[in-house]
Design a protein around this motif. Structure first.
Motif, PDB file in Angstrom:
ATOM      1  N   PRO A  97     -14.176  -1.657  14.818  1.00 50.96           N
ATOM      2  CA  PRO A  97     -13.684  -0.792  13.890  1.00 50.96           C
ATOM      3  C   PRO A  97     -12.435   0.159  14.061  1.00 50.96           C
ATOM      4  N   ARG A  98     -12.061  -0.311  15.286  1.00 55.06           N
ATOM      5  CA  ARG A  98     -10.901   0.684  15.654  1.00 55.06           C
ATOM      6  C   ARG A  98      -9.530  -0.352  15.599  1.00 55.06           C
ATOM      7  N   GLU A  99      -9.781  -1.506  15.296  1.00 59.09           N
ATOM      8  CA  GLU A  99      -8.611  -2.521  15.022  1.00 59.09           C
ATOM      9  C   GLU A  99      -7.888  -2.146  13.528  1.00 59.09           C
ATOM     10  N   ASP A 100      -6.637  -2.529  13.573  1.00 61.02           N
ATOM     11  CA  ASP A 100      -5.897  -2.462  12.531  1.00 61.02           C
ATOM     12  C   ASP A 100      -6.354  -3.405  11.558  1.00 61.02           C
ATOM     13  N   GLY A 101      -6.501  -3.049  10.254  1.00 60.13           N
ATOM     14  CA  GLY A 101      -6.898  -3.914   9.263  1.00 60.13           C
ATOM     15  C   GLY A 101      -8.342  -4.001   8.899  1.00 60.13           C
ATOM     16  N   PHE A 102      -9.004  -3.074   9.913  1.00 63.54           N
ATOM     17  CA  PHE A 102     -10.567  -3.139   9.777  1.00 63.54           C
ATOM     18  C   PHE A 102     -10.887  -2.490   8.492  1.00 63.54           C
ATOM     19  N   VAL A 103     -10.494  -1.452   8.037  1.00 65.04           N
ATOM     20  CA  VAL A 103     -10.662  -0.923   6.793  1.00 65.04           C
ATOM     21  C   VAL A 103     -10.591  -1.717   5.554  1.00 65.04           C
ATOM     22  N   GLU A 104      -9.343  -2.427   5.631  1.00 70.77           N
ATOM     23  CA  GLU A 104      -9.288  -3.352   4.472  1.00 70.77           C
ATOM     24  C   GLU A 104     -10.186  -4.405   4.338  1.00 70.77           C
ATOM     25  N   ARG A 105     -10.415  -4.968   5.485  1.00 71.72           N
ATOM     26  CA  ARG A 105     -11.591  -6.012   5.823  1.00 71.72           C
ATOM     27  C   ARG A 105     -12.908  -5.546   5.244  1.00 71.72           C
TER      28      ARG A 105
END
Length: 323
Positions: A66-74
């Protein structure tokens, strides 16, 4: 309501199955779980129990951090309106919590605000509590501090282990979680803030914590063993000769035991803490008070077995004891 399910171990599987099978009220659009991890003696990568169940149910799986870039978009791309969380194992940042319109809801196996943390069932048994339960709360920035949506209670059996109680709570909690999510969906959820105060924390139990302390009252020995069963597993160092420093030492796991029956005519008296005694069908170890009976054990390098069977083949010298 479209739901994202987040979880990892076996205890989360009943909730995933309950939500996925309740198609009239919920659609589980994706499962968020920890990545495959090495397990067993061969240390081969294996999927989490939740991932295995999700694949069986045909639900898409997300293993991203969940801390990775782009996780929220996914996350938003799944179309999920709310998330159900059961023993997921990752801390969620505020931007992730804000990404779903109806929020994230955690099923926690204690009567919050008591026993916040990683090992609530184990700590409740170890402390001698007679009541436990499950709580569904909305996840906020604090650790298990969010407002409570639903709660249920259950009695802890006098001989119940943490594994047995957790299995019961996992099944009962799945129903509680579904009920709570239904109130969120129809707008009838009543969120009650947790009261302020000093409450016991449920710190994780390590293998060193599970080292049995026989120089304690029998009731405390019993609580420790039940709390540590099956994980991480209660154990002691067995001195075959009775000497504290000897090459003749091995590890012994205690899988099941009980406080000895005082009415048993064969019960040894004056048994010092850690000292072993036995009859044809019983094995006892001394404590600070009355003896404790070993029912099932797992010697080092062997399978679990009845304690009486182990004792017959152990060839222990007089004075052998558990350290």
């Amino acid at each position: 309501m479209k739901v994202l399910f987040a979880g990892t171990p076996d205890v989360a599987v009943p909730s995933l199955r309950a939500l996925s099978e309740d198609k009239e009220r919920f659609e589980v659009v994706a499962v968020l779980t920890r990545p495959d991890a090495p397990r067993g003696r061969g240390r081969h990568l294996s999927p989490s129990p939740v991932k295995s169940a999700a694949l069986e149910l045909g639900i898409p799986v997300i293993e991203a951090n969940p801390r990775e870039d782009g996780f929220v978009e996914r996350l938003k791309a799944t179309g999920a309106e709310a998330a159900a969380v059961v023993a997921y194992g990752n801390i969620l940042r505020q931007n992730v919590l804000d990404a779903l319109p109806h929020g994230w809801y955690n099923l926690h196996f204690s009567l919050l605000p008591q026993w916040r943390g990683a090992a609530p069932v184990q700590r409740a048994i170890w402390s001698g509590e007679t009541l436990s339960g499950a709580t569904v709360f909305r996840i906020t920035a604090g650790m298990d501090t969010g407002p409570i949506i639903a709660q249920s209670t259950t009695e802890i059996g006098p001989h119940e282990t943490s594994g047995e109680l957790l299995d019961r709570l996992a099944v009962d909690g799945a129903k509680l979680l579904a009920m709570a999510l239904q109130t969120v969906q129809n707008g009838t959820a009543i969120a009650v803030e947790q009261p302020q105060g000093a409450y016991e924390k449920a710190e994780k139990i390590t293998s060193s914590d599970a080292h049995i302390i026989f120089d304690a009252p029998a009731f405390a020995v019993d609580r420790q063993i039940r709390a540590c069963t099956p994980e991480p597993g209660a154990w002691c160092t067995l001195s075959l000769t009775g000497e504290e420093r000897s090459d003749a030492q091995t590890m012994l796991h205690v899988l099941q035991g009980r406080i000895a029956d005082p009415a048993d005519p064969q019960l040894p008296h004056g048994l010092l803490p850690g000292r072993l005694a036995h009859s044809k069908k019983h094995v006892w170890v001394g404590t600070l008070t009355e003896p404790y009976e070993l029912l099932s054990v797992k010697p080092q390098g062997k399978r679990g077995m009845a304690a009486s069977d182990w004792m017959r083949g152990a060839h222990l010298e007089t004075g052998a004891r558990c350290l």
